[in-house]
Write a protein that holds these residues in place. Structure first.
Motif, short mmCIF file in Angstrom:
data_model
loop_
_atom_site.label_atom_id
_atom_site.label_comp_id
_atom_site.label_asym_id
_atom_site.label_seq_id
_atom_site.Cartn_x
_atom_site.Cartn_y
_atom_site.Cartn_z
N LEU A 240 0.55 -1.03 -0.18
CA LEU A 240 -0.24 -0.09 -0.10
C LEU A 240 0.77 1.30 0.11
CD1 LEU A 240 -2.87 1.05 0.05
CD2 LEU A 240 -2.73 1.21 2.52
N SER A 241 1.85 1.22 0.76
CA SER A 241 2.94 2.31 0.88
C SER A 241 3.58 2.50 -0.68
CB SER A 241 4.08 2.15 1.58
OG SER A 241 3.57 2.02 3.05
N ALA A 242 3.81 1.69 -1.31
CA ALA A 242 4.40 1.93 -2.76
C ALA A 242 3.30 2.52 -3.59
CB ALA A 242 4.71 0.47 -3.33
N HIS B 5 -7.21 4.60 0.56
CA HIS B 5 -5.95 4.60 0.96
C HIS B 5 -5.81 4.74 2.48
CE1 HIS B 5 -3.09 4.06 -2.89
NE2 HIS B 5 -4.36 3.47 -2.89
N SER B 6 -6.07 5.98 2.79
CA SER B 6 -6.12 6.25 4.51
C SER B 6 -6.85 5.22 5.25
CB SER B 6 -6.67 7.46 4.36
OG SER B 6 -6.23 8.62 3.59
N TYR B 7 -8.20 4.77 4.75
CA TYR B 7 -8.78 3.54 5.44
C TYR B 7 -7.94 2.38 5.54
CZ TYR B 7 -11.40 -0.18 6.38
OH TYR B 7 -11.90 -1.64 6.42
N LEU B 8 -7.23 2.19 4.43
CA LEU B 8 -6.91 0.78 4.35
C LEU B 8 -5.50 0.73 5.53
CD1 LEU B 8 -7.10 0.02 0.55
CD2 LEU B 8 -8.04 -1.25 2.56
N ILE B 9 -4.71 2.04 5.22
CA ILE B 9 -3.59 1.83 6.01
C ILE B 9 -3.86 1.88 7.73
CG2 ILE B 9 -3.37 4.38 6.30
CD1 ILE B 9 -0.57 1.65 6.54
N ILE B 10 -4.76 2.44 8.11
CA ILE B 10 -5.25 2.34 9.53
C ILE B 10 -5.87 1.08 9.85
CG2 ILE B 10 -6.82 3.40 11.06
CD1 ILE B 10 -4.69 5.21 10.35
N VAL C 182 1.67 3.53 10.35
CA VAL C 182 1.29 4.75 9.67
C VAL C 182 2.19 5.74 9.43
CG1 VAL C 182 -0.30 6.71 10.18
CG2 VAL C 182 -1.16 4.47 10.95
N GLY C 183 3.29 5.77 10.08
CA GLY C 183 4.38 6.70 9.85
C GLY C 183 5.32 6.30 8.67
N PHE C 184 5.52 4.90 8.42
CA PHE C 184 6.23 4.29 6.98
C PHE C 184 5.27 4.53 6.14
CE2 PHE C 184 6.95 1.01 4.19
CZ PHE C 184 8.27 0.99 4.36
N TYR C 185 4.14 4.27 6.17
CA TYR C 185 3.00 4.76 4.96
C TYR C 185 2.97 6.25 4.41
CZ TYR C 185 -1.56 5.61 2.93
OH TYR C 185 -2.43 5.90 2.29
N TYR C 186 3.03 6.90 5.48
CA TYR C 186 3.08 8.36 5.08
C TYR C 186 4.38 8.88 4.85
CZ TYR C 186 -1.67 9.25 5.85
OH TYR C 186 -3.16 9.33 5.95
N MET C 187 5.53 8.18 5.05
CA MET C 187 6.98 8.27 4.53
C MET C 187 6.85 8.13 3.02
SD MET C 187 9.76 6.56 3.30
CE MET C 187 9.50 4.79 3.97
N ALA C 188 6.28 6.98 2.50
CA ALA C 188 6.06 6.81 1.09
C ALA C 188 5.40 7.83 0.41
CB ALA C 188 5.44 5.42 0.72
#
Length: 413
Positions: A219-221, A336-341, A353-359
């Motif tokens: 998801l981050s990619a 995407h915001s729902y899926l990461i949470i 969440v931090g790793f995801y928003y790093m991407a």
């Protein structure tokens, strides 16, 4: 104030987090518009303006990675308050006389603002996970959509406020006004936001910053290329295109971009209803949903690129076509915001969440730099073609996301 203190604790903390996030977002949107328009007015090239945001995006990448670890150790209330304080400092740094506003000075202030923005966003998004029971995925999707949608609507308002303040009071006074307002929000946050929000039961090691979850990594990619597809035309190219080609004033440009982002935010808030219409009854979104909406966005972007390339009804293509892009992008972003949470682990949620928003920040960095360079070298249509290519890549990556609801529910076990 009495009515607020009588509210359920979870709701009270959610409202405080949202209030902080809202106020921060207005200043973030206004600051971006002020910097783009003011420095273009001073004669900066599109590429140089993009470089002003370089540290903003680079430090956003670093902050999301380190900030998730920090939030799990010291609490999301502290990371949020640090973000508010740093944004006040960043705004004040830009209130100096115009002759001091060299590129290194502005980049330094933007670096602080980038750190502040991503500390604030990571804290707000992670906090929701800690306030919603794991078995209430529908409610989680709704709360995430409301927070994300309202944030983007207010960011649009910030674009308008930035353009308007630049016209009415000038660059420095506008920044001073925003710094004072945000300082008051910071004081209220110190008083009322609780101190144990989001602290992990076991203190994570620094080496745990990188996600070990397959769905989170995929998801981050996808998020990286999704946001690069937006910022490659939106951040620098579009405002300058509207001023230089259409001859719009600063306030009109600010108003148009504000309308775009506000509409985008409203659609995000309704994303659960929109995706439910296209899904089986009673199901929550999954990887298949993310792929469908991204493919739809790619088709729209390709049509826009062709229209601009052929110079067919350009003003209509820009004003109407990009509003359509924004609506579909809003659904993608909210999904995407729902899926990461949902994918994130309950304990130490801010790590994932931090790793995801790093991407996410990496995508913004790529998009921002390309926005200035590609527009200056090849024009606006080229920016849209690159956005189309990024969306195709996002769609391919999304094929690997979990598609069964049971897959999502088992991620945190």
């Amino acid at each position: 104030m009495k009515w607020f203190l009588q509210l359920d604790k979870s709701l009270r903390q959610y409202l405080l987090v949202t209030f902080n996030y809202w106020n921060f977002t207005v200043t973030d949107g206004a600051l971006r518009m002020l910097v783009v328009l003011y420095f273009y007015q001073l004669g900066y090239s599109p590429l140089n303006i993009a470089l002003l945001f370089l540290f903003y995006e680079i430090f956003g990448v670093i902050t999301n990675l380190v900030g998730g670890w920090l939030g799990a150790r010291i609490g999301l209330n502290r990371t949020m308050n640090i973000g508010l304080a740093m944004q006040v400092i960043a705004l004040l740094l830009l209130t100096v006389p115009s002759e001091w506003l060299t590129i290194p000075w502005v980049m330094m202030a933007q670096a602080l603002s980038g750190i502040a923005k991503d500390l604030n966003k990571m804290s707000a998004k992670s906090a929701i996970k800690t306030l919603i029971p794991h078995n209430q995925q529908g409610k989680l999707y709704h709360w995430v959509a409301v927070l994300t949608g309202s944030k983007n609507a207010l960011k649009g308002a910030g674009f308008f406020i930035g353009g308007l303040l630049l016209t009415l009071v000038g660059f420095q006074i506008a920044l001073l006004i925003m710094a004072v307002v945000l300082a008051a929000v910071f004081i209220l946050s110190l008083m009322f936001l609780e101190g144990d929000l989001g602290i992990a039961k076991t203190k994570p090691k620094f080496s745990q910053m990188f996600s070990k979850s397959g769905p989170v990594n995929i998801l981050s990619a996808a998020r990286l290329f999704l946001f690069a597809s937006r910022d490659v035309w939106f951040v620098v190219a579009l405002p300058i295109y509207l001023v230089s080609i259409f001859g719009w004033s600063h306030s009109i440009v600010g108003a148009f971009l504000a309308a775009w982002v506000i509409a985008y935010g409203i659609v995000q808030g309704f994303a659960p209803k929109i995706t439910a219409y296209f899904s089986k009854e009673g199901t929550t979104p999954d990887g298949k949903s993310a792929m469908f909406w991204c493919l739809l966005l790619a088709v729209v972007t390709g049509v826009l690129a062709i229209g601009i390339e052929l110079e067919w009804q350009v003003q209509w293509m820009i004003t109407i076509g990009l509003l359509i892009f924004g609506a579909i992008f809003a659904v993608n972003s909210s999904l995407h915001s729902y899926l990461i949470i949902s994918y994130a682990k309950q304990d130490g949620v801010s790590l994932d969440v931090g790793f995801y928003y790093m991407a996410n920040a990496m995508g913004r960095l790529v998009g921002t730099v390309l926005s200035g360079w590609v527009y200056q070298a090849y024009g606006f249509a080229a920016c849209l073609w690159i956005a189309f290519a990024f969306l195709v890549i996002t769609s391919v990556i999304s094929l690997k996301l979990p598609v069964q609801k049971s897959d999502v529910n088992n991620l945190n076990k």
